[in-house]
Design a protein around this motif. Structure first.
Motif, mmCIF file in Angstrom:
data_model
loop_
_atom_site.group_PDB
_atom_site.id
_atom_site.type_symbol
_atom_site.label_atom_id
_atom_site.label_comp_id
_atom_site.label_asym_id
_atom_site.label_seq_id
_atom_site.Cartn_x
_atom_site.Cartn_y
_atom_site.Cartn_z
ATOM 1 N N THR A 112 -1.448 -8.140 7.601
ATOM 2 C CA THR A 112 -1.987 -6.743 6.676
ATOM 3 C C THR A 112 -0.481 -5.492 6.601
ATOM 4 O O THR A 112 -0.501 -5.246 5.154
ATOM 5 C CB THR A 112 -2.897 -5.174 7.234
ATOM 6 O OG1 THR A 112 -2.752 -5.076 8.689
ATOM 7 C CG2 THR A 112 -4.960 -6.489 6.971
ATOM 8 N N GLU A 115 1.216 -6.932 4.349
ATOM 9 C CA GLU A 115 0.932 -7.556 2.530
ATOM 10 C C GLU A 115 0.907 -6.162 1.702
ATOM 11 O O GLU A 115 1.426 -5.136 0.647
ATOM 12 C CB GLU A 115 -0.667 -7.596 2.613
ATOM 13 C CG GLU A 115 -0.546 -9.324 3.675
ATOM 14 C CD GLU A 115 -0.923 -10.132 2.327
ATOM 15 O OE1 GLU A 115 -0.145 -9.947 1.606
ATOM 16 O OE2 GLU A 115 -0.622 -11.157 3.037
ATOM 17 N N PHE A 116 0.863 -5.141 3.160
ATOM 18 C CA PHE A 116 1.264 -3.901 2.523
ATOM 19 C C PHE A 116 2.738 -3.211 2.043
ATOM 20 O O PHE A 116 3.219 -2.881 0.880
ATOM 21 C CB PHE A 116 0.797 -2.434 3.698
ATOM 22 C CG PHE A 116 1.343 -1.020 3.525
ATOM 23 C CD1 PHE A 116 0.581 -0.124 2.898
ATOM 24 C CD2 PHE A 116 2.847 -0.560 4.142
ATOM 25 C CE1 PHE A 116 1.213 0.714 3.167
ATOM 26 C CE2 PHE A 116 3.022 0.484 4.103
ATOM 27 C CZ PHE A 116 2.331 1.401 3.239
ATOM 28 N N GLN A 117 3.833 -4.343 2.514
ATOM 29 C CA GLN A 117 5.031 -3.932 2.818
ATOM 30 C C GLN A 117 4.731 -4.503 0.919
ATOM 31 O O GLN A 117 5.869 -4.207 0.214
ATOM 32 C CB GLN A 117 6.194 -4.310 3.535
ATOM 33 C CG GLN A 117 6.004 -3.558 4.856
ATOM 34 C CD GLN A 117 6.868 -4.388 6.393
ATOM 35 O OE1 GLN A 117 6.626 -3.626 7.365
ATOM 36 N NE2 GLN A 117 6.647 -5.731 5.834
ATOM 37 N N THR A 118 4.616 -5.758 0.743
ATOM 38 C CA THR A 118 4.393 -6.014 -0.350
ATOM 39 C C THR A 118 4.374 -5.864 -1.517
ATOM 40 O O THR A 118 5.000 -5.230 -1.904
ATOM 41 C CB THR A 118 3.910 -7.848 -0.279
ATOM 42 O OG1 THR A 118 4.274 -8.233 1.116
ATOM 43 C CG2 THR A 118 4.198 -8.998 -1.762
ATOM 44 N N GLN A 119 3.112 -5.123 -1.559
ATOM 45 C CA GLN A 119 2.470 -4.264 -2.734
ATOM 46 C C GLN A 119 3.411 -3.122 -2.870
ATOM 47 O O GLN A 119 3.347 -2.534 -3.682
ATOM 48 C CB GLN A 119 0.949 -3.874 -2.430
ATOM 49 C CG GLN A 119 0.405 -4.768 -2.007
ATOM 50 C CD GLN A 119 -1.260 -4.140 -1.457
ATOM 51 O OE1 GLN A 119 -1.211 -3.450 -0.496
ATOM 52 N NE2 GLN A 119 -2.041 -5.479 -1.297
ATOM 53 N N ALA A 131 6.607 -0.245 7.606
ATOM 54 C CA ALA A 131 5.257 0.154 7.377
ATOM 55 C C ALA A 131 4.772 0.908 8.665
ATOM 56 O O ALA A 131 5.168 0.209 9.801
ATOM 57 C CB ALA A 131 4.530 -1.282 7.853
ATOM 58 N N SER A 132 4.683 1.570 8.316
ATOM 59 C CA SER A 132 4.535 2.583 7.385
ATOM 60 C C SER A 132 5.263 3.862 7.803
ATOM 61 O O SER A 132 6.006 4.541 8.639
ATOM 62 C CB SER A 132 3.310 3.240 7.209
ATOM 63 O OG SER A 132 2.899 3.623 7.440
ATOM 64 N N ALA A 335 -2.756 2.429 6.135
ATOM 65 C CA ALA A 335 -1.353 1.637 5.047
ATOM 66 C C ALA A 335 -2.792 0.925 5.005
ATOM 67 O O ALA A 335 -2.665 0.035 4.055
ATOM 68 C CB ALA A 335 -1.015 1.828 5.704
ATOM 69 N N LEU A 336 -3.664 0.008 6.109
ATOM 70 C CA LEU A 336 -4.852 -0.327 5.936
ATOM 71 C C LEU A 336 -5.903 -0.742 4.404
ATOM 72 O O LEU A 336 -5.701 -1.375 3.847
ATOM 73 C CB LEU A 336 -5.265 -0.852 7.412
ATOM 74 C CG LEU A 336 -6.443 -1.934 7.466
ATOM 75 C CD1 LEU A 336 -6.216 -3.114 6.656
ATOM 76 C CD2 LEU A 336 -7.719 -2.115 8.375
ATOM 77 N N THR A 339 -4.063 -0.921 1.706
ATOM 78 C CA THR A 339 -4.003 -2.454 1.034
ATOM 79 C C THR A 339 -4.874 -2.992 0.768
ATOM 80 O O THR A 339 -5.019 -4.021 -0.704
ATOM 81 C CB THR A 339 -3.756 -3.511 2.297
ATOM 82 O OG1 THR A 339 -2.310 -2.762 2.872
ATOM 83 C CG2 THR A 339 -2.671 -4.658 2.477
ATOM 84 N N THR A 343 -5.542 -3.969 -2.841
ATOM 85 C CA THR A 343 -6.365 -5.666 -3.327
ATOM 86 C C THR A 343 -7.870 -6.122 -3.746
ATOM 87 O O THR A 343 -7.564 -6.954 -4.903
ATOM 88 C CB THR A 343 -6.678 -6.173 -1.874
ATOM 89 O OG1 THR A 343 -5.635 -6.337 -0.983
ATOM 90 C CG2 THR A 343 -7.103 -7.726 -1.940
#
Length: 447
Positions: A112, A115-119, A131-132, A335-336, A339, A343
């Protein structure tokens, strides 16, 4: 502090060791006006039911964001958060996890974060995100320190239209380093004063778009000039939803992007906890000097996809004098939430959310501009703008609250003694046409 086992002798010895006369001396840097003199006036002994009633009576004196038409922004925004977000973050494997020290048993948490970093990287137009961070203000402060380490310079230029909380957080961190911070006079429609302040000693220039007054800025020219002088450009934002319609900081030449992610997945929560976003270009100098942690993707011995903490530059992980930050211990749950919400929205939903917020803000600007004596200041904005009122904005906000409208933030609250007739107002996708009409009518009535 009844649960601390220190005796008076223990306390005296500790105070002598650090060279102060009393515990009160430890708080001399806190202004008198910000100190709480004694506890809330409550009886010392009451049953649980009585305490609940007393606290409920106190809280009922508030005008809550969910109870009336709400147009407050200035760094924290009311957006709709799907019920799914709260449901998922309360799963025990997420809610009780502290930080993923052991990757072999923390794959879900690490994924997660990845994915957060990617977003965040995609939103900001940057290559790498961490993150973060705790919130937007501490992310901004850490970016200033990072720029000083990268450039080996000790001067930071901050636009006067960067959120004052971000400025103050940066000044606080810089106070105990060699970095000096120069803040320009706020200009509502130009970055000329900021550009003029950049010289060969400047480590970075910090600009915000949309800025504290909601004004949008094209950062290309200031990025070009800063880079010619060898300075880095830090682009700040307080409303991440703006990135659904406006050009990303990375596309305008910024080296580092920092801001507040609260609008996605995280409620107003009386001011926190929030989630700071931090991203930068793919440069080895930058990545090594980034605060916080980076989750990376890898493969295990059997070739299966896996996740690890690729970079952890906090003092818990490496020698203290090599740590780049010790503040961002964990905003993992926020952060979760970010995400999960992102999503659920997807790119199309995120852009639609931004479009609705902008349309509502345009409708609000038209409605308020039609009120006699009220003038919209901005020539360009996303979902927040400034209006000039024929009177003291702070007094007018209080009067609006009494008739059931939370009408914005007086600029003088952020700039004491300045902009006393300026009110900052924001609209999001949650505002209805009825809300807008109520606000305009109430403002006309108050004036």
């Amino acid at each position: 502090m009844r649960y601390l086992p220190h005796t008076d002798t223990d306390r005296k010895a500790m105070l002598e060791a650090i060279g102060v006369a009393s515990i009160d001396d430890l708080f001399t840097d806190v202004p008198e006006a910000a100190r709480l003199d004694g506890l809330i006036d409550l009886p010392t002994k009451q049953g649980e039911l009585q305490v609940e009633r007393a606290m409920a009576a106190m809280s009922n004196q508030n005008v809550s964001a969910s109870s009336v038409p709400f147009f407050v922004g200035a760094g924290a925004y009311k957006h709709h958060i799907p019920a799914t977000v709260d449901h998922l973050i309360q799963r025990s494997e997420f809610l009780t996890a502290y930080t993923p020290y052991q990757p072999e048993i923390s794959q879900g948490t690490l994924q997660t974060l990845f994915e957060f970093q990617t977003q965040v990287a995609q939103l900001t137009g940057m290559d790498v995100a961490n993150a973060s961070m705790y919130d937007g203000s501490t992310a901004c402060a850490e970016a200033v320190m990072m720029a000083a380490r990268v450039t080996k310079r000790d001067k930071a230029v901050m636009a006067g239209t960067v959120h004052p909380h971000y400025v103050e957080a940066s000044k606080t961190l810089a106070k105990y380093s060699s970095v000096s911070i120069e803040v320009t006079e706020p200009e509502l429609d130009s970055l000329d004063k900021v550009i003029a302040a950049i010289d060969e000693n400047t480590a970075c220039v910090v600009v915000q778009t949309p800025d504290i007054f909601g004004q949008l800025h094209d950062l290309r020219e200031i990025s070009r000039i800063a880079h010619e002088k060898g300075a880095l450009v830090i682009a700040a934002f307080t409303e991440v939803v703006a990135l659904g319609l406006t050009e990303a900081p990375g596309a305008m030449g910024a080296d580092i992007a920092v801001g507040e992610g609260q609008s996605i997945g995280v409620g107003l929560n009386f001011g926190g906890p929030y989630v700071g976003l931090f991203a930068c270009k793919d440069d080895r100098r930058f990545i090594r000097q980034m605060p916080g942690r980076l989750a990376g993707e890898t493969v295990d011995a059997d070739g299966r996809r896996g996740f690890v903490l690729t970079l952890s530059t906090r003092e818990q992980h490496i020698r203290r004098d090599k740590a780049t930050s010790n503040i961002c211990t964990n905003s993992g749950l926020c952060a979760l939430a970010f995400t999960i919400h992102m999503t659920l929205l997807g790119e199309k939903g995120f852009r639609q959310m931004a479009q609705l917020s902008h349309e509502n803000a345009c409708a609000l600007a038209d409605a308020l501009d039609a009120v006699e004596g009220v003038d919209v200041v901005n020539d360009a904005f996303f979902n927040e703008f400034a209006v000039r009122l024929p009177g003291n904005a702070a007094d007018i906000v209080e009067k609006l609250a009494k008739v059931g409208v939370l009408g914005g933030v007086p600029a003088s609250r952020l700039y004491p003694g300045q902009f006393e007739d300026i009110l900052l107002v924001a609209a999001t996708e949650v505002n209805t046409q009825a809300d807008i009409e109520i606000f305009a009518k109430a403002l006309g009535g108050v004036l």
